[in-house]
Design a protein around this motif. Structure first.
Motif, PDB file in Angstrom:
ATOM      1  N   MET A   1       0.847  -1.195   0.000  1.00 52.36           N
ATOM      2  CA  MET A   1       0.000   0.000   0.000  1.00 52.36           C
ATOM      3  C   MET A   1       0.885   1.249   0.000  1.00 52.36           C
ATOM      4  O   MET A   1       1.798   1.377   0.812  1.00 52.36           O
ATOM      5  N   ASN A   2       0.627   2.159  -0.924  1.00 55.93           N
ATOM      6  CA  ASN A   2       1.381   3.404  -1.005  1.00 55.93           C
ATOM      7  C   ASN A   2       0.530   4.527  -0.408  1.00 55.93           C
ATOM      8  O   ASN A   2      -0.429   5.002  -1.009  1.00 55.93           O
ATOM      9  N   TYR A   3       0.882   4.954   0.814  1.00 58.69           N
ATOM     10  CA  TYR A   3       0.080   5.966   1.498  1.00 58.69           C
ATOM     11  C   TYR A   3       0.135   7.319   0.787  1.00 58.69           C
ATOM     12  O   TYR A   3      -0.782   8.124   0.907  1.00 58.69           O
ATOM     13  N   GLU A   4       1.198   7.562   0.044  1.00 58.28           N
ATOM     14  CA  GLU A   4       1.296   8.820  -0.685  1.00 58.28           C
ATOM     15  C   GLU A   4       0.187   8.923  -1.733  1.00 58.28           C
ATOM     16  O   GLU A   4      -0.343  10.001  -1.981  1.00 58.28           O
ATOM     17  N   TYR A   5      -0.175   7.782  -2.341  1.00 60.16           N
ATOM     18  CA  TYR A   5      -1.266   7.787  -3.310  1.00 60.16           C
ATOM     19  C   TYR A   5      -2.572   8.250  -2.652  1.00 60.16           C
ATOM     20  O   TYR A   5      -3.349   9.005  -3.246  1.00 60.16           O
ATOM     21  N   TYR A   6      -2.798   7.802  -1.418  1.00 61.88           N
ATOM     22  CA  TYR A   6      -4.040   8.164  -0.736  1.00 61.88           C
ATOM     23  C   TYR A   6      -4.043   9.650  -0.345  1.00 61.88           C
ATOM     24  O   TYR A   6      -5.088  10.297  -0.340  1.00 61.88           O
ATOM     25  N   LYS A   7      -2.880  10.169  -0.014  1.00 62.87           N
ATOM     26  CA  LYS A   7      -2.781  11.604   0.267  1.00 62.87           C
ATOM     27  C   LYS A   7      -3.129  12.405  -0.976  1.00 62.87           C
ATOM     28  O   LYS A   7      -3.902  13.375  -0.917  1.00 62.87           O
ATOM     29  N   ILE A   8      -2.563  11.996  -2.117  1.00 61.22           N
ATOM     30  CA  ILE A   8      -2.861  12.695  -3.379  1.00 61.22           C
ATOM     31  C   ILE A   8      -4.328  12.530  -3.740  1.00 61.22           C
ATOM     32  O   ILE A   8      -5.001  13.492  -4.157  1.00 61.22           O
ATOM     33  N   PHE A   9      -4.862  11.323  -3.555  1.00 68.89           N
ATOM     34  CA  PHE A   9      -6.284  11.073  -3.814  1.00 68.89           C
ATOM     35  C   PHE A   9      -7.169  12.004  -2.975  1.00 68.89           C
ATOM     36  O   PHE A   9      -8.158  12.553  -3.467  1.00 68.89           O
ATOM     37  N   TYR A  10      -6.790  12.196  -1.690  1.00 60.66           N
ATOM     38  CA  TYR A  10      -7.578  13.069  -0.815  1.00 60.66           C
ATOM     39  C   TYR A  10      -7.643  14.488  -1.381  1.00 60.66           C
ATOM     40  O   TYR A  10      -8.723  15.092  -1.445  1.00 60.66           O
ATOM     41  N   TYR A  11      -6.517  15.036  -1.791  1.00 65.18           N
ATOM     42  CA  TYR A  11      -6.502  16.429  -2.252  1.00 65.18           C
ATOM     43  C   TYR A  11      -7.196  16.590  -3.604  1.00 65.18           C
ATOM     44  O   TYR A  11      -7.833  17.610  -3.855  1.00 65.18           O
ATOM     45  N   VAL A  12      -7.084  15.591  -4.460  1.00 66.34           N
ATOM     46  CA  VAL A  12      -7.839  15.655  -5.717  1.00 66.34           C
ATOM     47  C   VAL A  12      -9.335  15.612  -5.418  1.00 66.34           C
ATOM     48  O   VAL A  12     -10.127  16.375  -5.978  1.00 66.34           O
ATOM     49  N   GLY A  13      -9.736  14.726  -4.500  1.00 65.70           N
ATOM     50  CA  GLY A  13     -11.141  14.649  -4.126  1.00 65.70           C
ATOM     51  C   GLY A  13     -11.627  15.895  -3.422  1.00 65.70           C
ATOM     52  O   GLY A  13     -12.772  16.321  -3.597  1.00 65.70           O
ATOM     53  N   LYS A  14     -10.774  16.494  -2.601  1.00 67.60           N
ATOM     54  CA  LYS A  14     -11.131  17.716  -1.886  1.00 67.60           C
ATOM     55  C   LYS A  14     -11.420  18.846  -2.859  1.00 67.60           C
ATOM     56  O   LYS A  14     -12.400  19.594  -2.707  1.00 67.60           O
ATOM     57  N   HIS A  15     -10.579  19.011  -3.874  1.00 68.74           N
ATOM     58  CA  HIS A  15     -10.708  20.131  -4.807  1.00 68.74           C
ATOM     59  C   HIS A  15     -11.522  19.783  -6.051  1.00 68.74           C
ATOM     60  O   HIS A  15     -11.940  20.689  -6.780  1.00 68.74           O
ATOM     61  N   LYS A  16     -11.712  18.471  -6.306  1.00 69.12           N
ATOM     62  CA  LYS A  16     -12.349  18.030  -7.543  1.00 69.12           C
ATOM     63  C   LYS A  16     -11.618  18.617  -8.764  1.00 69.12           C
ATOM     64  O   LYS A  16     -12.221  18.923  -9.788  1.00 69.12           O
ATOM     65  N   ASN A  17     -10.327  18.772  -8.600  1.00 72.18           N
ATOM     66  CA  ASN A  17      -9.533  19.413  -9.652  1.00 72.18           C
ATOM     67  C   ASN A  17      -8.076  18.998  -9.482  1.00 72.18           C
ATOM     68  O   ASN A  17      -7.481  19.207  -8.418  1.00 72.18           O
ATOM     69  N   ILE A  18      -7.485  18.407 -10.519  1.00 72.80           N
ATOM     70  CA  ILE A  18      -6.126  17.900 -10.436  1.00 72.80           C
ATOM     71  C   ILE A  18      -5.116  19.032 -10.344  1.00 72.80           C
ATOM     72  O   ILE A  18      -4.138  18.959  -9.578  1.00 72.80           O
ATOM     73  N   THR A  19      -5.337  20.115 -11.069  1.00 73.42           N
ATOM     74  CA  THR A  19      -4.394  21.234 -11.049  1.00 73.42           C
ATOM     75  C   THR A  19      -4.326  21.869  -9.671  1.00 73.42           C
ATOM     76  O   THR A  19      -3.233  22.131  -9.144  1.00 73.42           O
ATOM     77  N   ARG A  20      -5.486  22.123  -9.058  1.00 78.54           N
ATOM     78  CA  ARG A  20      -5.494  22.744  -7.736  1.00 78.54           C
ATOM     79  C   ARG A  20      -4.883  21.809  -6.691  1.00 78.54           C
ATOM     80  O   ARG A  20      -4.214  22.241  -5.759  1.00 78.54           O
ATOM     81  N   ALA A  21      -5.119  20.512  -6.848  1.00 79.29           N
ATOM     82  CA  ALA A  21      -4.507  19.542  -5.933  1.00 79.29           C
ATOM     83  C   ALA A  21      -2.993  19.575  -6.056  1.00 79.29           C
ATOM     84  O   ALA A  21      -2.269  19.537  -5.055  1.00 79.29           O
ATOM     85  N   ALA A  22      -2.504  19.658  -7.293  1.00 81.86           N
ATOM     86  CA  ALA A  22      -1.053  19.695  -7.518  1.00 81.86           C
ATOM     87  C   ALA A  22      -0.429  20.928  -6.870  1.00 81.86           C
ATOM     88  O   ALA A  22       0.656  20.845  -6.278  1.00 81.86           O
ATOM     89  N   VAL A  23      -1.113  22.067  -6.953  1.00 83.18           N
ATOM     90  CA  VAL A  23      -0.601  23.306  -6.341  1.00 83.18           C
ATOM     91  C   VAL A  23      -0.489  23.134  -4.832  1.00 83.18           C
ATOM     92  O   VAL A  23       0.525  23.493  -4.224  1.00 83.18           O
ATOM     93  N   GLU A  24      -1.532  22.588  -4.182  1.00 83.20           N
ATOM     94  CA  GLU A  24      -1.511  22.432  -2.729  1.00 83.20           C
ATOM     95  C   GLU A  24      -0.469  21.406  -2.291  1.00 83.20           C
ATOM     96  O   GLU A  24       0.088  21.504  -1.199  1.00 83.20           O
ATOM     97  N   LEU A  25      -0.214  20.432  -3.153  1.00 83.30           N
ATOM     98  CA  LEU A  25       0.754  19.385  -2.822  1.00 83.30           C
ATOM     99  C   LEU A  25       2.183  19.753  -3.227  1.00 83.30           C
ATOM    100  O   LEU A  25       3.104  18.962  -3.013  1.00 83.30           O
ATOM    101  N   TYR A  26       2.345  20.937  -3.839  1.00 80.79           N
ATOM    102  CA  TYR A  26       3.654  21.362  -4.355  1.00 80.79           C
ATOM    103  C   TYR A  26       4.198  20.308  -5.316  1.00 80.79           C
ATOM    104  O   TYR A  26       5.373  19.931  -5.271  1.00 80.79           O
ATOM    105  N   SER A  27       3.331  19.825  -6.173  1.00 85.12           N
ATOM    106  CA  SER A  27       3.693  18.803  -7.141  1.00 85.12           C
ATOM    107  C   SER A  27       3.289  19.282  -8.533  1.00 85.12           C
ATOM    108  O   SER A  27       2.847  20.408  -8.717  1.00 85.12           O
TER     109      SER A  27
END
Length: 295
Positions: A1-27
């Motif tokens: 299990m890769n917990y980092e994937y779940y962290k990224i999944f959370y932020y994408v789900g939170k924003h419903k937007n991949i770009t905004r998730a990437a900004v918050e994750l500094y990715s």
């Protein structure tokens, strides 16, 4: 299990937007997209579908997010505690409470506790009895305050901290009822304000009416106890409210109490904790204060 994937999944789900998730994750957007694709491959299902404005959950994605969101909140709560010097004089206490418990007991306790422990942060979340208990079970809050009647599992620790009464009040358009004691049967002659049917206070009142062979249909229903007094003060009808919530409005002359020949049974505010979830020193100090002042 890769917990980092779940962290990224959370932020994408939170924003419903991949770009905004990437900004918050500094990715980067491609890195976030690749992580979501890898997680979908591991789970064997789609988690998102693309839309014009971003992404939306699939059914499986929404189910997973409901669990991941709770886990994320618990992790953030733990990090917040670690970032403070965890003691009875610092840190954060997460409190879940109903509006009734807040007005009839908790405000006074919080006032005194904050004066004695000014460096302790208090985060207060209000919800229904069931919602407050569910937040406690999920570890989102450290301690819960609810009013009877309620249903809590046996593995939770429940302590009665204060008794209180619900009283019948009315606005000044019903001034002819001042200094008069009503028979229960007379309530059906007046408009009535109450909470919606699924809420515990409404069920408590309905059961009381049934036991006394009385049928009263509310003219107006509210979805929160703190809406009752404003509605009654605006003369929409008579209504039952916890006495502690009504005292200030009565003192200001906005409403008045109507005695009944048979009053509602006494209820109680209870404090609930979950022995299976760790408490900080600050939350232990708080619950200890509550137990010493119960009555």
């Amino acid at each position: 299990m890769n917990y980092e994937y779940y962290k990224i999944f959370y932020y994408v789900g939170k924003h419903k937007n991949i770009t905004r998730a990437a900004v918050e994750l500094y990715s980067s957007q491609p890195a976030v997209t690749r992580a979501i694709q890898n997680l979908e491959t591991e789970l064997g299902c789609r988690l998102f579908v693309r839309t014009k404005n971003g992404v939306e959950f699939t059914h499986e994605g929404q189910t997973l997010f409901d669990y991941v969101r709770i886990a994320h909140m618990q992790i953030m709560k733990g990090e917040n505690e670690i970032n403070h010097a965890i003691s009875a004089e610092s840190g954060t206490i997460y409190i879940g409470t109903t509006v009734t418990a807040l007005h009839n007991f908790l405000f006074d306790i919080l006032d005194d506790f904050h004066l004695k422990h000014p460096n302790v942060k208090l985060k207060i979340n209000t919800a229904s009895n069931n919602g407050t208990i569910e937040r406690l079970k999920n570890g989102i809050v450290d301690v819960a305050f609810v009013s009877t009647p309620f249903h809590a599992s046996k593995n939770l620790s429940t302590v009665k901290v204060r008794s209180f009464n619900d009283i019948l009040i009315a606005g000044n358009s019903f001034s002819k009822l001042k200094d008069k004691t009503l028979e229960l049967s007379e309530l059906k002659n007046y408009p009535f304000v109450c909470l919606r049917h699924s809420m515990q206070l409404r069920q408590f009142i309905d059961e009381f009416f049934t036991e006394n062979d009385l049928a009263v249909t509310p003219d107006i229903e509210a979805d929160s106890a703190d809406l009752l007094i404003p509605m009654i003060a605006h003369n929409f009808g008579l209504g039952f409210v916890p006495q502690g919530m009504a005292e200030r409005a009565i003192a200001r002359g906005e409403v008045f109490r109507i005695p009944l020949e048979k009053e509602l049974p006494e209820r109680a505010i209870c404090m609930i904790t979950d022995p299976h979830h760790p408490q900080t020193n600050a939350s232990r100090e708080f619950t200890g204060t509550i137990k010493s002042r119960r009555g």
